[in-house]
Write a protein that holds these residues in place. Structure first.
Motif, mmCIF file in Angstrom:
data_model
loop_
_atom_site.group_PDB
_atom_site.id
_atom_site.type_symbol
_atom_site.label_atom_id
_atom_site.label_comp_id
_atom_site.label_asym_id
_atom_site.label_seq_id
_atom_site.Cartn_x
_atom_site.Cartn_y
_atom_site.Cartn_z
ATOM 1 N N ALA A 39 30.863 0.479 49.580
ATOM 2 C CA ALA A 39 31.376 0.291 50.936
ATOM 3 C C ALA A 39 31.779 -1.162 51.147
ATOM 4 O O ALA A 39 31.217 -2.075 50.538
ATOM 5 C CB ALA A 39 30.322 0.694 51.962
ATOM 6 N N SER A 40 32.750 -1.371 52.035
ATOM 7 C CA SER A 40 33.228 -2.717 52.355
ATOM 8 C C SER A 40 33.362 -2.860 53.864
ATOM 9 O O SER A 40 33.994 -2.016 54.512
ATOM 10 C CB SER A 40 34.592 -2.978 51.699
ATOM 11 N N ALA A 41 32.773 -3.922 54.408
ATOM 12 C CA ALA A 41 32.899 -4.206 55.837
ATOM 13 C C ALA A 41 34.180 -5.004 56.066
ATOM 14 O O ALA A 41 34.484 -5.938 55.321
ATOM 15 C CB ALA A 41 31.690 -4.991 56.332
ATOM 16 N N LEU A 42 34.928 -4.637 57.081
ATOM 17 C CA LEU A 42 36.177 -5.330 57.398
ATOM 18 C C LEU A 42 35.877 -6.478 58.357
ATOM 19 O O LEU A 42 35.302 -6.266 59.427
ATOM 20 C CB LEU A 42 37.169 -4.352 58.025
ATOM 21 N N ASP A 43 36.272 -7.687 57.967
ATOM 22 C CA ASP A 43 35.950 -8.857 58.785
ATOM 23 C C ASP A 43 37.099 -9.235 59.707
ATOM 24 O O ASP A 43 38.104 -8.523 59.817
ATOM 25 C CB ASP A 43 35.529 -10.032 57.898
ATOM 26 N N VAL A 93 34.742 0.719 55.272
ATOM 27 C CA VAL A 93 35.432 1.739 54.477
ATOM 28 C C VAL A 93 34.605 2.028 53.224
ATOM 29 O O VAL A 93 34.015 1.126 52.634
ATOM 30 C CB VAL A 93 36.869 1.313 54.099
ATOM 31 N N PHE A 94 34.579 3.308 52.856
ATOM 32 C CA PHE A 94 33.767 3.763 51.718
ATOM 33 C C PHE A 94 34.662 4.433 50.692
ATOM 34 O O PHE A 94 35.497 5.274 51.031
ATOM 35 C CB PHE A 94 32.698 4.744 52.202
ATOM 36 N N ARG A 95 34.478 4.073 49.436
ATOM 37 C CA ARG A 95 35.247 4.682 48.348
ATOM 38 C C ARG A 95 34.578 5.991 47.932
ATOM 39 O O ARG A 95 33.530 5.981 47.292
ATOM 40 C CB ARG A 95 35.293 3.749 47.148
ATOM 41 N N SER A 96 35.188 7.096 48.291
ATOM 42 C CA SER A 96 34.570 8.393 47.992
ATOM 43 C C SER A 96 35.008 8.960 46.647
ATOM 44 O O SER A 96 34.551 10.032 46.251
ATOM 45 C CB SER A 96 34.908 9.404 49.098
ATOM 46 N N ARG A 97 35.874 8.256 45.945
ATOM 47 C CA ARG A 97 36.367 8.743 44.659
ATOM 48 C C ARG A 97 36.372 7.601 43.654
ATOM 49 O O ARG A 97 36.581 6.448 44.019
ATOM 50 C CB ARG A 97 37.776 9.313 44.806
ATOM 51 N N PRO A 152 37.127 -5.490 43.148
ATOM 52 C CA PRO A 152 35.847 -5.091 42.542
ATOM 53 C C PRO A 152 34.643 -5.647 43.294
ATOM 54 O O PRO A 152 33.560 -5.066 43.257
ATOM 55 C CB PRO A 152 35.939 -5.680 41.124
ATOM 56 N N GLU A 153 34.846 -6.773 43.995
ATOM 57 C CA GLU A 153 33.757 -7.372 44.772
ATOM 58 C C GLU A 153 33.647 -6.760 46.163
ATOM 59 O O GLU A 153 32.804 -7.163 46.967
ATOM 60 C CB GLU A 153 33.963 -8.883 44.902
ATOM 61 N N GLY A 154 34.516 -5.795 46.476
ATOM 62 C CA GLY A 154 34.456 -5.136 47.774
ATOM 63 C C GLY A 154 35.172 -5.878 48.882
ATOM 64 O O GLY A 154 34.882 -5.676 50.064
ATOM 65 N N ILE A 155 36.123 -6.723 48.523
ATOM 66 C CA ILE A 155 36.844 -7.520 49.507
ATOM 67 C C ILE A 155 38.193 -6.880 49.816
ATOM 68 O O ILE A 155 38.908 -6.446 48.915
ATOM 69 C CB ILE A 155 37.072 -8.961 49.000
ATOM 70 N N VAL A 156 38.527 -6.834 51.107
ATOM 71 C CA VAL A 156 39.847 -6.375 51.540
ATOM 72 C C VAL A 156 40.596 -7.579 52.098
ATOM 73 O O VAL A 156 40.167 -8.180 53.085
ATOM 74 C CB VAL A 156 39.741 -5.277 52.621
ATOM 75 N N ASP A 157 41.694 -7.944 51.456
ATOM 76 C CA ASP A 157 42.504 -9.080 51.898
ATOM 77 C C ASP A 157 43.693 -8.546 52.695
ATOM 78 O O ASP A 157 44.627 -7.985 52.119
ATOM 79 C CB ASP A 157 42.998 -9.882 50.696
ATOM 80 N N PRO A 158 43.679 -8.705 54.027
ATOM 81 C CA PRO A 158 44.767 -8.162 54.852
ATOM 82 C C PRO A 158 46.152 -8.653 54.453
ATOM 83 O O PRO A 158 47.143 -7.944 54.642
ATOM 84 C CB PRO A 158 44.400 -8.636 56.264
ATOM 85 N N GLU A 159 46.239 -9.862 53.903
ATOM 86 C CA GLU A 159 47.542 -10.402 53.531
ATOM 87 C C GLU A 159 48.163 -9.653 52.360
ATOM 88 O O GLU A 159 49.368 -9.758 52.121
ATOM 89 C CB GLU A 159 47.411 -11.890 53.193
#
Length: 201
Positions: A76-80, A66-70, A37-44
């Motif tokens: 949007a979330s920036a990948l670090d 990446v942008f959530r279109s649905r 919900p905070e827009g974080i992508v955890d690769p693990e």
């Protein structure tokens, strides 16, 4: 500046069915559920799937957005740098690849998540049961894009403000728990003793 002039935009990979985890090998996949919900992508926490012959445009790397279109949250979330290998972006995620001389990934994600951009998506959203943002709405989104240095300062200030909000919420939660404990202890101390409690002394 139009979003289409600040970055390249691609749709994510269209899965023909449920993506099953790969027993071994495979590629990392980022799906809608993988974004917090905070827009974080955890690769693990990403799942590996077994797919072959995938076009390069479906893969995202550090520095992509990446942008959530649905769904109800079209953010949007920036990948670090924690994403250390290419990952497959799956629809309804859209891939935004910033033109680095124009905009940073962090600022791009921040700008898309702000009220003006969200109002733009509100007016363009389609669907009754499931809200969807058309590609044309992304292309035509107008953003204020300052110089790179100013973008960096905005992102830093926003991160500090978010951290302050988290700490304030944590302090409020801790205070509420302490008050609850004190009230419970006070209530127990005022409770009349039972006969067993009186005779046990």
């Amino acid at each position: 500046m139009r979003l289409a002039d600040a970055c390249t935009i691609h749709t994510g990979y269209t899965a023909r069915g449920r993506l099953e985890p790969a027993a071994a090998g495979g590629v990392l996949a980022i799906q809608l559920r993988d974004i917090s919900p905070e827009g974080i992508v955890d690769p693990e926490r990403l799942t590996r799937v077994q797919l072959d012959g995938l076009a390069e445009r479906y893969f995202v790397r550090t520095g992509d957005v990446v942008f959530r279109s649905r769904g109800e949250r079209n953010t949007a979330s920036a990948l670090d740098e924690r994403l250390q290998e290419p990952a497959l972006a799956v629809l309804p995620l859209m891939v935004l690849r910033p033109k680095r001389e124009v905009v940073t990934p962090e600022y791009l994600a921040w700008a898309i998540n702000q009220p003006p951009a969200q109002r733009h998506f509100d007016s363009a959203a389609r669907g009754t049961n499931i809200r969807m943002i058309p590609r044309s709405s992304l292309d035509d989104l107008e953003l204020d894009v300052p110089d790179i240095e100013t973008q960096g300062k905005i992102v830093v200030v926003d991160a500090l403000a978010e951290r302050e909000r988290e700490l304030t919420q944590l302090a409020a939660d801790t205070r509420r728990k302490m008050i609850s404990l004190l009230l419970v202890e006070r209530t127990n101390s005022m409770r009349p003793k039972t006969r067993q409690e009186r005779t046990s002394k």
